[in-house]
Scaffold this active site. Structure first.
Site, PDB file in Angstrom:
ATOM      1  N   HIS A 133       0.840  -1.202   0.000  1.00 36.72           N
ATOM      2  CA  HIS A 133       0.000   0.000   0.000  1.00 36.72           C
ATOM      3  C   HIS A 133       0.872   1.247   0.000  1.00 36.72           C
ATOM      4  CE1 HIS A 133       0.469   1.233   4.349  1.00 36.72           C
ATOM      5  NE2 HIS A 133       0.910  -0.006   4.409  1.00 36.72           N
ATOM      6  N   HIS A 135       0.679   5.828  -1.392  1.00 35.76           N
ATOM      7  CA  HIS A 135       0.047   6.885  -2.186  1.00 35.76           C
ATOM      8  C   HIS A 135       0.758   6.981  -3.539  1.00 35.76           C
ATOM      9  CE1 HIS A 135      -2.426   7.994   1.137  1.00 35.76           C
ATOM     10  NE2 HIS A 135      -1.437   8.491   1.871  1.00 35.76           N
TER      11      HIS A 135
END
Length: 344
Positions: A133, A135
């Site tokens: 995970h 951004h």
């Protein structure tokens, strides 16, 4: 003596009966042999089917042990709350979680790093099953020749809600890490005041984020208002994303994931409903905008495009949810099987 005195016609009848009995016995023996052959053939087919079924099942299990999920999380979409769940489940469900930390919080990788990233994730076998995970924008692994694509997931949020949440987050932080001083700390202007004074912080162009995150690394994805980027984001959502949910229906997103990917999300829904981390991060201070402010924002090209993309994702998610959570009896009872397998 009795047989010797029988008329000729009765002798003929007895002979016929004997011949019939012998014939019927032979036929019975042949039928028994045919039955044994048929039974053996059925047994061989059944064994082959069971072996094939077991091999298929082992193949599926091996694939699940090799699974890689990538959540290229959009900021301010409840991603921290969702990731709290993923971290809580990793030990009991036996998978690894890894955070992708890109220098200077950049959302795209250089071309050299794209190649390395795709190959590294594909070949790092001792860490699988894995959940990554960060951004970061979507990256199509297929263009780098990797054998298997990861399972991409994501959450989207109503674009104005996400934008306002981020505006106040930069000023007041959140309850997740309340002691961190954010870069706009001390600026007490409300979002409405910012819009009225035409400040760059609340420029509607700053909403251009969810489209490029799912569009990818192509430079055109990050050109504000690019119509090709909107269509590419839609195509990627349909072709490459395992599931895209929405912040407003986070519970249902978790429920769907548990149903379709229990290797990672077994027990997730019940855990998410009954633990105190379902809303792990909340902006400390946030004011709803005035109607006139909303009208100004909704006149912008970027809001219209981002809102179109959000609604596209929402409709797609609802279609998945209808056939799973709110399934009809026909869908609930649906099965599939393999037939006419050749060669025998």
């Amino acid at each position: 003596m009795i047989l010797r005195n029988l008329p000729f016609a009765q002798w003929v009848l007895i002979l016929i009966l004997v011949i019939v009995i012998v014939y019927l016995r032979q036929r019975l023996n042949n039928l028994e042999e045919s039955y044994r052959s048929l039974h053996d053939a059925v047994a061989r087919i059944d064994a082959r089917y069971n072996n094939g079924h077991a091999e298929a099942r082992r193949g599926i299990e091996d694939d699940l042990e090799d699974v890689v999920v990538i959540y290229n999380r959009v900021p301010k979409t409840a991603s921290t709350s969702f990731m709290g769940l993923v971290y809580d489940l990793c030990k009991q469900n036996k998978y690894h979680v890894l955070h992708i930390n890109v220098t200077n919080n950049m959302h795209t990788l250089t071309f050299a790093n794209q190649v390395q990233f795709a190959n590294n994730i594909s070949n790092w076998n001792n860490i699988k099953p894995a959940f990554y995970h960060g951004h970061m924008a979507f990256l199509n692994f297929g263009k780098f020749g990797t054998k298997r694509m990861p399972l991409y997931i994501n959450l989207l949020r109503k674009p104005l809600d996400r934008f306002i949440s981020y505006y106040y987050f930069l000023r007041y932080g959140d309850n997740f890490r309340p002691h961190i001083i954010r870069k706009k700390h001390g600026d007490t202007k409300t979002f409405d005041e910012c819009i009225n004074s035409g400040q760059p912080d609340c420029d509607p162009n700053n909403m251009w984020l969810q489209i490029p995150f799912l569009c990818g690394h192509d430079p055109a994805c990050w050109e504000i208002g690019n119509s090709w980027a909107l269509e590419e984001a839609k195509r990627n959502l349909q072709r490459y994303y395992f599931l895209v949910g929405v912040t407003e229906e986070l519970n249902e997103f978790v429920e769907v994931l548990e149903n379709v990917l229990p290797r990672i999300f077994r027990g997730a829904y019940n855990f998410f409903l009954h633990n105190n981390k379902s809303h792990l991060r909340q902006t400390t201070q946030k004011l709803n905008p005035l109607p006139e402010t909303v009208d100004i924002i909704q006149q912008s090209v970027v809001w219209k495009m981002e809102n179109e993309f959000y609604n596209f994702a929402l409709e797609h998610f609802h279609a998945v949810k209808r056939r799973l959570i709110n399934a009809s009896p026909q869908d609930v009872n649906q099965r599939f099987m393999y037939e006419k397998i050749r060669p025998k």
